[in-house]
Design a protein around this motif. Structure first.
Motif, PDB file in Angstrom:
ATOM      1  N   THR A 125       0.836  -1.208   0.000  1.00 30.48           N
ATOM      2  CA  THR A 125       0.000   0.000   0.000  1.00 30.48           C
ATOM      3  C   THR A 125       0.866   1.252   0.000  1.00 30.48           C
ATOM      4  OG1 THR A 125      -0.106  -0.019   2.434  1.00 30.48           O
ATOM      5  CG2 THR A 125      -1.865  -1.174   1.228  1.00 30.48           C
ATOM      6  N   LYS A 127       3.374   4.388  -1.258  1.00 35.51           N
ATOM      7  CA  LYS A 127       3.246   5.421  -2.279  1.00 35.51           C
ATOM      8  C   LYS A 127       4.274   5.228  -3.394  1.00 35.51           C
ATOM      9  CE  LYS A 127       0.091   7.989  -0.134  1.00 35.51           C
ATOM     10  NZ  LYS A 127      -1.246   8.302  -0.690  1.00 35.51           N
ATOM     11  N   ASP A 153      -4.103   2.492 -13.161  1.00 32.56           N
ATOM     12  CA  ASP A 153      -5.224   2.755 -12.246  1.00 32.56           C
ATOM     13  C   ASP A 153      -5.000   2.154 -10.862  1.00 32.56           C
ATOM     14  OD1 ASP A 153      -6.530   4.174 -14.184  1.00 32.56           O
ATOM     15  OD2 ASP A 153      -7.749   2.483 -14.864  1.00 32.56           O
ATOM     16  N   GLU A 154      -4.101   1.179 -10.766  1.00 31.70           N
ATOM     17  CA  GLU A 154      -3.830   0.571  -9.462  1.00 31.70           C
ATOM     18  C   GLU A 154      -3.141   1.552  -8.507  1.00 31.70           C
ATOM     19  OE1 GLU A 154      -2.198  -3.345  -9.402  1.00 31.70           O
ATOM     20  OE2 GLU A 154      -2.988  -3.851 -11.393  1.00 31.70           O
ATOM     21  N   GLU A 156      -4.014   4.809  -8.240  1.00 32.85           N
ATOM     22  CA  GLU A 156      -4.871   5.988  -8.178  1.00 32.85           C
ATOM     23  C   GLU A 156      -4.718   6.774  -6.883  1.00 32.85           C
ATOM     24  OE1 GLU A 156      -7.095   8.866  -9.591  1.00 32.85           O
ATOM     25  OE2 GLU A 156      -6.511   7.091 -10.748  1.00 32.85           O
ATOM     26  N   GLU A 157      -4.672   6.087  -5.757  1.00 34.28           N
ATOM     27  CA  GLU A 157      -4.571   6.752  -4.453  1.00 34.28           C
ATOM     28  C   GLU A 157      -3.152   6.715  -3.893  1.00 34.28           C
ATOM     29  OE1 GLU A 157      -7.151   8.340  -3.313  1.00 34.28           O
ATOM     30  OE2 GLU A 157      -8.426   7.613  -4.950  1.00 34.28           O
ATOM     31  N   ARG A 158      -2.220   6.252  -4.700  1.00 31.00           N
ATOM     32  CA  ARG A 158      -0.865   6.030  -4.185  1.00 31.00           C
ATOM     33  C   ARG A 158       0.190   6.884  -4.881  1.00 31.00           C
ATOM     34  NH1 ARG A 158      -0.174  -0.339  -4.750  1.00 31.00           N
ATOM     35  NH2 ARG A 158       1.870   0.190  -3.879  1.00 31.00           N
ATOM     36  N   LYS A 159      -0.201   7.685  -5.865  1.00 27.79           N
ATOM     37  CA  LYS A 159       0.775   8.441  -6.648  1.00 27.79           C
ATOM     38  C   LYS A 159       1.184   9.733  -5.945  1.00 27.79           C
ATOM     39  CE  LYS A 159      -1.739   8.541 -10.463  1.00 27.79           C
ATOM     40  NZ  LYS A 159      -2.795   7.536 -10.382  1.00 27.79           N
TER      41      LYS A 159
END
Length: 260
Positions: A125, A127, A153-154, A156-159
């Protein structure tokens, strides 16, 4: 040819760099991934040409292009993006130049990371740091590769978007993020990170470096014009190309570019 107003802050910074009226100062805007190799080339060049002082302005190629459009006092532009080079060429702000180098993308992690591959990182999980797509070529190439690999897209919340490839390297080496995408040349001589794997170049456009002389509105002193051309040519000598190779770049066959 129309030029935007002088890029004031950079102009005065460079004007204050030397008070020796006999010293010739030239300024190169270059992709941040070239920082280490260009500083080594600068040292060698200035030993051979003590009357010339070379200054660098490093950053993402998109930002550097905008500075030139705004009138920054730059003499040579080296871009990691064909788009940025072509735009300036179309605007008649640079002369037709050369492709001199190629690079590849690598996935990196902190030295003490438990991840041993990109697959391991995908399962975590943590970044991911990349240069801002559209502004930083390394980020644009990374996004293109991940989209073609169907994994963009995997994240999306980690970039975490960075201002350039060197910023990505800093975020990873400090452990702020779990992984990052940079050029192989960024980490060739680094002991602070681990390379998880190289990204297959089939998933993105070729990474090529474009070098061109910046057009001038006013006529430069002849001795400065000569010094600029000297350094431009020096970057293509065997001495310089060997340094680029030592830092992980691939030297390509010289090809003069034209604005078709």
């Amino acid at each position: 040819m129309r030029r935007a107003p002088i890029y004031i802050s950079l102009f005065f910074l460079l004007m204050g760099c030397s008070s020796d009226k006999d010293q010739i100062n030239i300024t190169i805007s270059a992709a941040s991934s070239m920082m280490d190799s260009l500083y080594e080339i600068k040292q060698q060049f200035e030993l051979e040409h003590p009357e010339v002082t070379v200054y660098f302005n490093f950053g993402g190629s998109g930002s550097l292009r905008r500075q030139i459009e705004q009138g920054a006092p730059i003499d040579i532009f080296i871009s990691a993006s064909e788009k940025e080079y072509t735009r300036l060429l179309d605007e008649e702000l640079v002369t037709a130049g050369e492709v001199i180098l190629k690079n590849i993308l690598v996935v990196i992690s902190p030295k003490d990371s438990e991840n041993k591959s990109l697959e391991d990182f995908l399962k975590s999980t943590e970044k991911l740091a990349i240069g801002t797509p559209g502004a930083v070529p390394a980020g644009t190439y990374a996004k293109e590769a991940f989209e073609n690999m169907n994994i963009w897209d995997e994240f999306e919340e980690r970039k975490v978007f960075a201002k350039d490839a060197r910023h990505v390297l800093t975020l990873v080496s400090e452990g702020t993020v779990g992984a990052g995408i940079v050029y192989a040349s960024d980490v060739k001589k680094s002991n602070e990170i681990s390379i998880l794997e190289e990204l297959n170049p089939m998933y993105h456009r070729p990474i090529r470096y474009f070098m061109a002389l910046v057009e001038k509105d006013s006529i430069e002193e002849q001795k400065k014009v000569f010094a600029i051309k000297q350094f431009y040519d020096y970057l293509q000598t065997e001495t310089s190309l060997a340094i680029f190779k030592d830092y992980g770049f691939e030297v390509v066959q010289q090809e003069k570019l034209v604005n078709e």
